[in-house]
Structures are given as C-alpha cells and as structure tokens.
Design a protein around this motif. Structure first.
Motif, PDB file in Angstrom:
ATOM      1  N   VAL A  42     -14.558   0.219  -2.638  1.00 52.12           N
ATOM      2  CA  VAL A  42     -14.458   0.761  -3.995  1.00 52.12           C
ATOM      3  C   VAL A  42     -15.018   2.177  -4.047  1.00 52.12           C
ATOM      4  N   ILE A  43     -16.129   2.424  -3.365  1.00 54.85           N
ATOM      5  CA  ILE A  43     -16.720   3.768  -3.362  1.00 54.85           C
ATOM      6  C   ILE A  43     -15.775   4.774  -2.722  1.00 54.85           C
ATOM      7  N   LYS A  44     -15.149   4.395  -1.632  1.00 50.55           N
ATOM      8  CA  LYS A  44     -14.191   5.289  -0.964  1.00 50.55           C
ATOM      9  C   LYS A  44     -13.067   5.674  -1.915  1.00 50.55           C
ATOM     10  N   LYS A  45     -12.577   4.694  -2.669  1.00 52.06           N
ATOM     11  CA  LYS A  45     -11.505   4.951  -3.632  1.00 52.06           C
ATOM     12  C   LYS A  45     -11.988   5.880  -4.746  1.00 52.06           C
ATOM     13  N   LEU A  46     -13.218   5.662  -5.219  1.00 56.11           N
ATOM     14  CA  LEU A  46     -13.761   6.483  -6.306  1.00 56.11           C
ATOM     15  C   LEU A  46     -13.974   7.935  -5.878  1.00 56.11           C
ATOM     16  N   ILE A  47     -14.449   8.135  -4.651  1.00 53.66           N
ATOM     17  CA  ILE A  47     -14.692   9.495  -4.157  1.00 53.66           C
ATOM     18  C   ILE A  47     -13.409  10.320  -4.179  1.00 53.66           C
ATOM     19  N   ASN A  48     -12.288   9.672  -3.942  1.00 53.50           N
ATOM     20  CA  ASN A  48     -11.000  10.367  -3.877  1.00 53.50           C
ATOM     21  C   ASN A  48     -10.260  10.391  -5.214  1.00 53.50           C
ATOM     22  N   GLU A  49     -10.945   9.982  -6.297  1.00 57.25           N
ATOM     23  CA  GLU A  49     -10.317   9.929  -7.614  1.00 57.25           C
ATOM     24  C   GLU A  49     -10.482  11.272  -8.326  1.00 57.25           C
ATOM     25  N   PRO A  50      -9.396  12.032  -8.530  1.00 57.57           N
ATOM     26  CA  PRO A  50      -9.482  13.360  -9.169  1.00 57.57           C
ATOM     27  C   PRO A  50     -10.099  13.329 -10.567  1.00 57.57           C
ATOM     28  N   ALA A  51      -9.790  12.284 -11.344  1.00 56.95           N
ATOM     29  CA  ALA A  51     -10.309  12.210 -12.714  1.00 56.95           C
ATOM     30  C   ALA A  51     -11.832  12.067 -12.717  1.00 56.95           C
ATOM     31  N   LEU A  52     -12.367  11.290 -11.785  1.00 58.74           N
ATOM     32  CA  LEU A  52     -13.819  11.143 -11.683  1.00 58.74           C
ATOM     33  C   LEU A  52     -14.454  12.454 -11.217  1.00 58.74           C
ATOM     34  N   GLN A  53     -13.836  13.081 -10.238  1.00 58.08           N
ATOM     35  CA  GLN A  53     -14.331  14.381  -9.758  1.00 58.08           C
ATOM     36  C   GLN A  53     -14.397  15.387 -10.908  1.00 58.08           C
ATOM     37  N   SER A  54     -13.335  15.425 -11.693  1.00 56.66           N
ATOM     38  CA  SER A  54     -13.265  16.357 -12.814  1.00 56.66           C
ATOM     39  C   SER A  54     -14.319  16.043 -13.873  1.00 56.66           C
ATOM     40  N   SER A  55     -14.518  14.751 -14.158  1.00 57.14           N
ATOM     41  CA  SER A  55     -15.502  14.341 -15.161  1.00 57.14           C
ATOM     42  C   SER A  55     -16.912  14.758 -14.759  1.00 57.14           C
ATOM     43  N   ILE A  56     -17.262  14.523 -13.494  1.00 57.43           N
ATOM     44  CA  ILE A  56     -18.594  14.890 -13.014  1.00 57.43           C
ATOM     45  C   ILE A  56     -18.747  16.407 -12.995  1.00 57.43           C
ATOM     46  N   ALA A  57     -17.703  17.091 -12.559  1.00 57.57           N
ATOM     47  CA  ALA A  57     -17.752  18.560 -12.492  1.00 57.57           C
ATOM     48  C   ALA A  57     -17.945  19.178 -13.871  1.00 57.57           C
ATOM     49  N   SER A  58     -17.323  18.586 -14.888  1.00 59.79           N
ATOM     50  CA  SER A  58     -17.442  19.132 -16.242  1.00 59.79           C
ATOM     51  C   SER A  58     -18.863  19.045 -16.774  1.00 59.79           C
ATOM     52  N   ILE A  59     -19.639  18.075 -16.249  1.00 52.89           N
ATOM     53  CA  ILE A  59     -21.030  17.893 -16.673  1.00 52.89           C
ATOM     54  C   ILE A  59     -21.989  18.695 -15.794  1.00 52.89           C
ATOM     55  N   THR A  77     -13.515  27.673 -14.824  1.00 51.54           N
ATOM     56  CA  THR A  77     -12.794  28.816 -14.244  1.00 51.54           C
ATOM     57  C   THR A  77     -11.988  28.445 -12.997  1.00 51.54           C
ATOM     58  N   VAL A  78     -12.577  27.594 -12.132  1.00 54.23           N
ATOM     59  CA  VAL A  78     -11.880  27.188 -10.894  1.00 54.23           C
ATOM     60  C   VAL A  78     -12.014  25.671 -10.745  1.00 54.23           C
ATOM     61  N   PRO A  79     -11.257  24.904 -11.528  1.00 56.69           N
ATOM     62  CA  PRO A  79     -11.430  23.446 -11.550  1.00 56.69           C
ATOM     63  C   PRO A  79     -11.249  22.749 -10.195  1.00 56.69           C
ATOM     64  N   LYS A  80     -10.308  23.222  -9.396  1.00 56.38           N
ATOM     65  CA  LYS A  80     -10.066  22.593  -8.091  1.00 56.38           C
ATOM     66  C   LYS A  80     -11.271  22.747  -7.169  1.00 56.38           C
ATOM     67  N   LEU A  81     -11.898  23.910  -7.209  1.00 53.21           N
ATOM     68  CA  LEU A  81     -13.090  24.143  -6.400  1.00 53.21           C
ATOM     69  C   LEU A  81     -14.232  23.242  -6.856  1.00 53.21           C
ATOM     70  N   ALA A  82     -14.397  23.134  -8.162  1.00 58.66           N
ATOM     71  CA  ALA A  82     -15.454  22.275  -8.705  1.00 58.66           C
ATOM     72  C   ALA A  82     -15.249  20.825  -8.265  1.00 58.66           C
ATOM     73  N   GLN A  83     -13.996  20.358  -8.316  1.00 58.12           N
ATOM     74  CA  GLN A  83     -13.687  18.989  -7.891  1.00 58.12           C
ATOM     75  C   GLN A  83     -13.985  18.805  -6.406  1.00 58.12           C
ATOM     76  N   LEU A  84     -13.671  19.809  -5.597  1.00 57.49           N
ATOM     77  CA  LEU A  84     -13.927  19.724  -4.156  1.00 57.49           C
ATOM     78  C   LEU A  84     -15.425  19.644  -3.872  1.00 57.49           C
ATOM     79  N   ILE A  85     -16.210  20.435  -4.597  1.00 51.67           N
ATOM     80  CA  ILE A  85     -17.662  20.401  -4.427  1.00 51.67           C
ATOM     81  C   ILE A  85     -18.200  19.015  -4.776  1.00 51.67           C
ATOM     82  N   VAL A  86     -17.709  18.455  -5.879  1.00 52.19           N
ATOM     83  CA  VAL A  86     -18.143  17.116  -6.299  1.00 52.19           C
ATOM     84  C   VAL A  86     -17.761  16.075  -5.250  1.00 52.19           C
ATOM     85  N   LYS A  87     -16.552  16.182  -4.722  1.00 54.63           N
ATOM     86  CA  LYS A  87     -16.092  15.231  -3.705  1.00 54.63           C
ATOM     87  C   LYS A  87     -16.987  15.262  -2.471  1.00 54.63           C
ATOM     88  N   MET A  88     -17.302  16.465  -2.010  1.00 55.50           N
ATOM     89  CA  MET A  88     -18.181  16.599  -0.841  1.00 55.50           C
ATOM     90  C   MET A  88     -19.570  16.038  -1.132  1.00 55.50           C
TER      91      MET A  88
END
Length: 366
Positions: free
Chosen positions: A16-33, A41-52
C-alpha cells in the motif's frame, strides 16, 4: 472477514505504501501544504521532491505501529505550532486490559480522533481503530491512507434501505468482534458530520447500529458491559474552521441549502490541522453501564457526560455573554478578530457555535 471495511494489516503495509508514494494526487496534496511556493510555480518539481522524501521516510516503515509512530511525531509538531496547550484527564477511568469503545463529540474531521489517540499513546494505552465515513473517501488513495492508520470504513453511500441495513449489521458485527475478539480499542464520533453549531448531541441511530449485533435474547446491560462505551469530551478553545462553518450555517438559514465546493472537505482538513486552536482538552468520562430502556436513553446518557465534562474557555463565555446582551468590550472578546469580514448573520452564527456549550451546561443545571 470484513475485508471491505477493516484497516490494513502489517503484511499489507509495504504494498500500500508503494502505491501511495506513486500517487500524483497525494504528492500534490502534500506539496501544497509543505512546499506551497514551489507547488504554485513548478508543481511537477514539488511533486517529485515529495515523492523522493516519501521514499526515504518509507524505508523505516514496515508495520502499522511504525506508521502510528510517524503520525505521533507529526502530531507533536502540530501541537507545538498550532496549540498553546494540550491537556487530558480521566485516563484512570480506562482499564488498559479491557478494550473500550470511545464515543466523542465531533468538531474536527481528523484531529478529534488524533488528539484522543495522542492522549492514549502518551499514557501507554493502545491507540484506537477509528471510524471514517466513506463520504470522505472520494479518492482510493485517501481510503488507503486512512486504512493504513488504523481506520475502518463506515458505509454511508449505499443506494437502498436493504443495502444500508446490511452494511449497518456488518459494521455492528465488526465493532463487537474488534472489541471482544481482537481486543482493540475503537473510536467513533457521536454523530455523522461535525457539530458545526456547537451542539454536541449523540445520534440515537448510531446506538441502534451498535445494538444490531446484540441479539434479542441478550439484555442491554450485558451488551453494554461488552462494548464498554467511554464518552469523550473534546474541547477546542478556537476552531480553525469557525468562519467557514458560520458562512455555511448562515447560507443554510437564508436559502435552505449549502452546496460544498469540490475540494471543501480537504480544505477543511488542512485548515483544521494547521490552524490556530489555542488550548485543546480531552476529558475521558466514566463508562456507560447499566440497564437502559432503549437507544435514545443511552444516547442521552452519553450526551450528559460529554456536556458535563466539556471544558469551557473564555471564548465560550464571552460569546455567551454577547448573545445574552452582557456588555463585553472589544478588548475583552477573544473572538473579535474572528468576527471580522463576516456579515451580521454570519457573526451571529459564529458567536452561537462558541456559546452553545455554555447553554448546554446551563441546561444540565435546570
């Protein structure tokens, strides 16, 4: 057994954790906070940082207990940044060797149970499995996230009465099984939806659901002994969502309805988590035991304990004074800033939601 509603088990965590890490919506939600400027300004970069970041943190997470410890760390941080004080009382009323069904008033979508859990965690008592309505789980990843953190699903969106009854019977059976067989504490709110007007009232239908598994041959007193219901009074000095609630209540009063925006529940969760709450207090009450005539009588007993043990703050008393035309200067009113930029009707509702716990305590005296 109960696979469609139960929390995830330890052997399911990694997948489940592996699936969540790769979920764009979760990445975006965490990045927004956590990374609001980069996310804007650069949403894709923010999502990548969160994923890592999530990948690195997940290496130490192999069980539900590991997840709970991570959540506890986040809660400590939240308390430091959004609360002036966090306190709890009544732990001595909990038998650590006997699973309890905690039923609390409901003010915040996420934090009510989180604060209950923190009080238990700090006291060396097993944290709860928490009930969460499927109306809040509009995305599969949200459901996964909640079930990883010991949440079970309450089905509220079934289409027919028969389906709803089946779901209620299954839920009643699950709760009893979890308490009696799994020896696991449970938390459930006293009603569906937050008490936006500050009136804490247990829905007797909730109690009726809990009794569905009792069977006709058993009496209520015996079954209540097994459920071991402990009412919990949760008191917030300030509600981070109070202005939103006031606008909603005013709109309903004026037009008869209020239509939520698409991301409103998520926005409320976020505001509740990070918004200033002042002092938060948890009071564990005596268990609900003995013979009762019916579900309504049990619900009333829960209400009495929650109201009696609710901690009142100056914010509650000043709102009560204003509504009772007691002179209160602007400097004395801790709600003054929260009343700004609201209409007259919205201000009335905001004051009412803070004053209602005082009215409720007054009614117990009469």
């Amino acid at each position: 057994m109960f696979d469609d509603i139960r929390p995830y088990r330890n052997d399911e965590v990694a997948t489940v954790i592996k699936k969540l890490i790769n979920e764009p919506a979760l990445q975006s939600s965490i990045a927004s906070i956590k990374l609001p400027s980069i996310h804007k300004t650069v949403p894709k970069l923010a999502q990548l940082i969160v994923k890592m970041y999530l990948k690195v943190r997940s290496r130490k997470v192999n069980s539900i207990d590991d997840i709970q410890q991570e959540v506890a760390k986040y809660l400590y941080h939240l308390i430091e940044t959004s609360c002036t004080n966090f306190s709890y009382n009544g732990i001595d009323k909990i038998d650590p060797n006997k699973p309890s069904l905690f039923i609390s008033n409901h003010r915040d979508i996420v934090l009510d149970v989180a604060f209950v859990n923190l009080a238990l965690y700090q006291s060396g008592i097993t944290t709860v499995e928490a009930a969460v309505g499927d109306n809040l789980l509009n995305q599969p990843w949200v459901s996964d996230l909640m079930r990883l953190n010991k949440s079970f699903i309450v089905k509220r969106s079934e289409k027919t009465k028969r389906a709803m009854l089946t779901a209620s019977k299954n839920l009643s059976s699950y709760i009893h099984h979890t308490l009696s067989e799994s020896k696991q504490n449970i938390w459930i709110a006293q009603r569906e939806g937050r008490a936006k007007d500050g009136i804490d009232k247990t829905n007797s239908a909730l109690i009726s659901m809990l009794l569905l598994n009792k069977g006709k041959e058993r009496n209520i007193a015996e079954y209540l002994e097994e459920l071991n219901i402990i009412p919990v009074a949760i008191s917030y000095e300030f509600d981070p969502c109070d202005r939103d609630k006031a606008r909603e209540l005013a709109a309903k009063e004026a037009t008869g309805e209020y239509i939520k925006s698409e991301n409103e529940d998520f926005d409320s969760i976020t505001r509740g988590l990070v918004g200033k709450k002042g002092h938060v207090h948890i009071e564990f009450c005596d268990p609900i035991l003995g013979d009762f005539e019916d579900s309504k009588a049990i619900a009333q007993a829960i209400d009495t304990k929650i109201i009696a043990n609710y901690k009142l703050y100056d914010s509650n008393q000043k709102a009560y004074d204003v509504l009772n035309n007691t002179p209160v200067s602007t400097e004395e009113n801790p709600l003054n800033n929260r009343l700004q930029q609201l209409t007259k009707e919205q201000r009335q509702w905001l004051l009412t939601m803070y004053a209602n716990p005082v009215f409720a305590k007054e009614s117990l005296k009469s």
